[in-house]
Every structure is written in structure tokens, then in C-alpha cells.
Write a protein that holds these residues in place. Structure first.
Motif, PDB file in Angstrom:
ATOM      1  N   LEU A   1       4.331 -18.967  -1.574  1.00  0.00           N
ATOM      2  CA  LEU A   1       3.978 -18.067  -0.614  1.00  0.00           C
ATOM      3  C   LEU A   1       5.935 -17.240  -0.935  1.00  0.00           C
ATOM      4  O   LEU A   1       6.248 -16.637   0.045  1.00  0.00           O
ATOM      5  N   ALA A   2       6.764 -18.305  -0.752  1.00  0.00           N
ATOM      6  CA  ALA A   2       8.055 -17.220  -1.157  1.00  0.00           C
ATOM      7  C   ALA A   2       8.159 -16.326  -2.695  1.00  0.00           C
ATOM      8  O   ALA A   2       8.804 -15.567  -2.508  1.00  0.00           O
ATOM      9  N   PHE A   3       7.525 -16.948  -3.524  1.00  0.00           N
ATOM     10  CA  PHE A   3       8.028 -15.760  -4.864  1.00  0.00           C
ATOM     11  C   PHE A   3       6.533 -15.194  -5.078  1.00  0.00           C
ATOM     12  O   PHE A   3       5.919 -15.271  -6.449  1.00  0.00           O
ATOM     13  N   PRO A   4       5.809 -14.181  -4.157  1.00  0.00           N
ATOM     14  CA  PRO A   4       4.554 -14.004  -4.614  1.00  0.00           C
ATOM     15  C   PRO A   4       4.828 -12.696  -5.613  1.00  0.00           C
ATOM     16  O   PRO A   4       5.352 -11.916  -5.818  1.00  0.00           O
ATOM     17  N   LYS A   5       4.240 -12.459  -6.172  1.00  0.00           N
ATOM     18  CA  LYS A   5       3.704 -11.830  -7.444  1.00  0.00           C
ATOM     19  C   LYS A   5       2.194 -11.417  -7.473  1.00  0.00           C
ATOM     20  O   LYS A   5       1.451 -11.804  -7.007  1.00  0.00           O
ATOM     21  N   GLU A   6       2.572  -9.439  -8.186  1.00  0.00           N
ATOM     22  CA  GLU A   6       0.598  -9.259  -7.598  1.00  0.00           C
ATOM     23  C   GLU A   6       0.014 -10.247  -9.259  1.00  0.00           C
ATOM     24  O   GLU A   6       1.324 -10.259 -10.288  1.00  0.00           O
TER      25      GLU A   6
ATOM     26  N   ASP B   1      -5.729 -16.407  -0.066  1.00  0.00           N
ATOM     27  CA  ASP B   1      -6.665 -15.306   0.507  1.00  0.00           C
ATOM     28  C   ASP B   1      -5.546 -14.462   0.744  1.00  0.00           C
ATOM     29  O   ASP B   1      -4.920 -13.245   1.140  1.00  0.00           O
ATOM     30  N   MET B   2      -4.425 -15.290   1.755  1.00  0.00           N
ATOM     31  CA  MET B   2      -2.545 -14.474   1.433  1.00  0.00           C
ATOM     32  C   MET B   2      -1.658 -13.246   0.964  1.00  0.00           C
ATOM     33  O   MET B   2      -1.849 -12.402   1.742  1.00  0.00           O
ATOM     34  N   LEU B   3      -2.285 -14.032  -0.146  1.00  0.00           N
ATOM     35  CA  LEU B   3      -1.204 -13.128  -1.424  1.00  0.00           C
ATOM     36  C   LEU B   3      -2.566 -12.574  -2.281  1.00  0.00           C
ATOM     37  O   LEU B   3      -2.133 -12.235  -3.626  1.00  0.00           O
ATOM     38  N   ASP B   4      -3.682 -12.454  -1.878  1.00  0.00           N
ATOM     39  CA  ASP B   4      -4.482 -11.840  -2.818  1.00  0.00           C
ATOM     40  C   ASP B   4      -4.533 -12.200  -4.603  1.00  0.00           C
ATOM     41  O   ASP B   4      -4.857 -11.660  -5.040  1.00  0.00           O
TER      42      ASP B   4
ATOM     43  N   THR C   1      -3.724 -19.740   0.937  1.00  0.00           N
ATOM     44  CA  THR C   1      -2.733 -18.842   0.384  1.00  0.00           C
ATOM     45  C   THR C   1      -3.101 -17.683  -0.434  1.00  0.00           C
ATOM     46  O   THR C   1      -2.687 -16.815  -0.730  1.00  0.00           O
TER      47      THR C   1
END
Ligand SMILES: Nc1ncnc2c1ncn2[C@@H]1O[C@H](COP(=O)(O)OP(=O)(O)O)[C@@H](O)[C@H]1O
Ligand SMILES: [Mg+2]
Lengths: 139, 116
Positions: free
Chosen positions: B38-43, B61-64, B59
Motif C-alpha cells: 500500500l505504501a508503494f503502489p504502481k499501476e 481491490d484498493m489498488l486495482d 489490498t
């Protein structure tokens, strides 16, 4: 003007439903057509706040308020509170138990990550009473 | 890199009802700590993890995050798998350890989404 205000109760130590409120909030914001970047930042902050309610508090709620120029997310709980907020905000600091760590949380990154993702972040806490976190996201 | 190519590199099998082999993945994150993810999200990120509980799918779900690989022969819990199927997340499993799986993806040209 408030477009929407909704409360989501969060239970302490319930690891099965943990994250459900955040998932609901994300869906709501999507339906309202809120900017995808804002939803992403808010979802991350919201989920970390929800997990903290689950692992650190005795129970609480998330309150979502949407108006035309800002989304406000409040996390409010009854619980032990935080004696030293600066210390708690330090990345890597955590009082989470080994059990919580086995669940994938307790890395001590949550509060700092909330502050990083929100446009404004306010935290207040009273030892023995509870903690309130207010996060604001500009639209 | 397409998810199908990742499956080949990791000798991974499909665990979810559907696996989108055409899914375009640009970077990977390997961790058992969801807060780190969650601290280093990327697409367009794929998650490699040994954590099997429902919080993995939350997690995602939250970050796609649309694809997860369980390493070291681990399998998602029943509830985690149910959530993945509901969300249409592609779930894979490999016998490779987290370290080996990461090394294979890195050698295969996948980076962590940061430049330099
Ligand atoms: N709602 C809360 N009630 C009581 N203590 C809290 C709360 N939220 C955070 N804390 C304290 O702050 C610390 C750091 O929180 P955080 O950065 O989210 O990391 P983590 O949850 O991984 O421990 C926690 O370990 C805990 O001691
Ligand atoms: Mg936390």
C-alpha cells in the motif's frame, strides 16, 4: 454543500470483514464519479485507517462526507489512544502483535501513508479514550 | 509483459476461475506485508506474495491490482479465492520461492515500476 454523508462501523479484531467498509467507500466514490486519482489515494488511506481500527482500537467507525469541492474521511474510535503521536507517525514504528503481523499488517507504515495520501491530515488522540483522524481530499 | 508470459517464466498454474493471459503487466511487487504494498503502489502491477488471507484481495481491490501470484506452493484461503473470483482477479500459484520468482521476473525484463 454536502452531497453525501455516510457512516461505516468497524469492529475490533474482525479480520474477515476488515476492509469491507473501505471497499464500500471506494465503490460509492466511483459511482459518484469522483476523480480516479483521488479515489486511489483515498482508498489507500481509508484501508490503512480501517485496519488500524481493527487491530489497535476497541471498535470505531469511518465517516465519509462528500461535498462539491472536497471529500472528508474521518476515522473515530474508542480505545487505548496514542501516547506519542510523533513516534506513532514514524515509519516502521508499530506496537502490533506478532499475530497481526502474520495477517500482513503491523509494518508501521499506516499513519505515514495516510498523511502522504491525504491533502490534509489531522490526528488527535486521548490515552484511554480513543483516536480521531481527519483526512481531506480536494476535488 | 503479458500475464501469460509471466505464467511461463514462473511455471505458474491458474487458481482462479478465469485467468486473463492477455493482461498487460508493467511492474511487480513482492511482499507479505500489505502495508508495504500500500505504501508503494504502481499501476498495472502484479503482486507476488506468500500471504494467503482475504486481506491480500482487499489490498488488490484498493489498488486495482488485477493479478496475484502465490509463491512457494502456497494457495489462497477459500475466502480469499472467493473474493478474487468475485472481483475477477487472476490468481496464479508457483512452487518458486518469493526470491526465485522475483529473480525470474526481473531477469525476464520486469522492473519495479521506478526508473533507475
Ligand atoms: N486507532 C488507533 N488506536 C490506538 N493506537 C493506534 C491507532 N492507530 C495507530 N495506533 C498506534 O500507532 C502505531 C503506528 O500505526 P501505523 O503507522 O498504522 O502502523 P501499524 O498499524 O502497522 O502498527 C500503531 O502500532 C499503534 O501503536
Ligand atoms: Mg496501521
Amino acid at each position: 454543500m454536502s452531497i453525501l454523508k455516510e457512516e461505516f462501523p468497524v469492529e475490533a479484531m474482525d479480520f474477515v470483514t476488515a476492509g469491507e467498509a473501505s471497499a464500500q467507500i471506494k465503490r460509492l466514490l466511483k459511482k459518484l464519479g469522483v476523480d480516479a486519482g483521488v479515489i486511489r489515494r483515498l482508498s489507500i488511506a481509508c484501508y490503512e485507517a480501517e485496519i488500524n481500527l481493527v487491530i489497535h482500537s476497541d471498535g470505531g467507525k469511518l465517516v465519509l462526507e462528500v461535498d462539491s469541492n472536497e471529500v472528508t474521511l474521518i476515522s473515530e474510535d474508542v480505545g487505548p489512544g496514542i501516547p506519542d503521536i510523533d513516534l506513532a507517525m514514524t515509519e516502521g514504528y508499530s506496537t502490533a502483535s506478532e499475530d497481526v503481523r502474520m495477517m500482513g499488517f503491523g509494518a508501521g507504515m499506516g499513519l505515514a501513508n495516510m498523511a502522504r495520501n491525504a491533502d490534509r491530515f489531522d490526528i488527535s488522540s486521548k490515552v484511554g479514550e480513543g483516536t480521531t483522524i481527519k483526512m481531506y481530499f480536494s476535488l | 509483459m503479458k500475464l501469460g508470459q509471466i505464467m511461463k517464466l514462473l511455471d505458474a498454474r491458474a487458481i482462479s476461475d478465469t485467468v486473463d493471459e492477455e493482461l498487460e503487466i508493467q511492474c511487480a511487487c513482492a511482499s507479505d506485508m500489505m502495508s508495504d504494498v500500500l505504501a508503494f503502489p504502481k499501476e498495472h502491477m502484479i503482486l507476488l506474495t506468500g500471504l494467503v488471507n482475504p486481506q491480500v484481495m482487499r489490498t488488490c481491490d484498493m489498488l486495482d491490482i488485477r493479478a496475484v501470484v502465490f509463491t512457494r506452493g502456497k494457495l489462497p484461503s477459500a475466502e480469499a479465492l472467493r473474493m478474487a473470483n468475485e472481483e475477477g482477479i487472476s490468481v496464479l500459484a508457483t512452487e518458486n520461492t518469493q526470491y526465485i520468482a522475483s529473480g525470474k521476473l526481473y531477469a525476464g525484463g520486469m522492473d519495479n515500476g521506478t526508473k533507475g
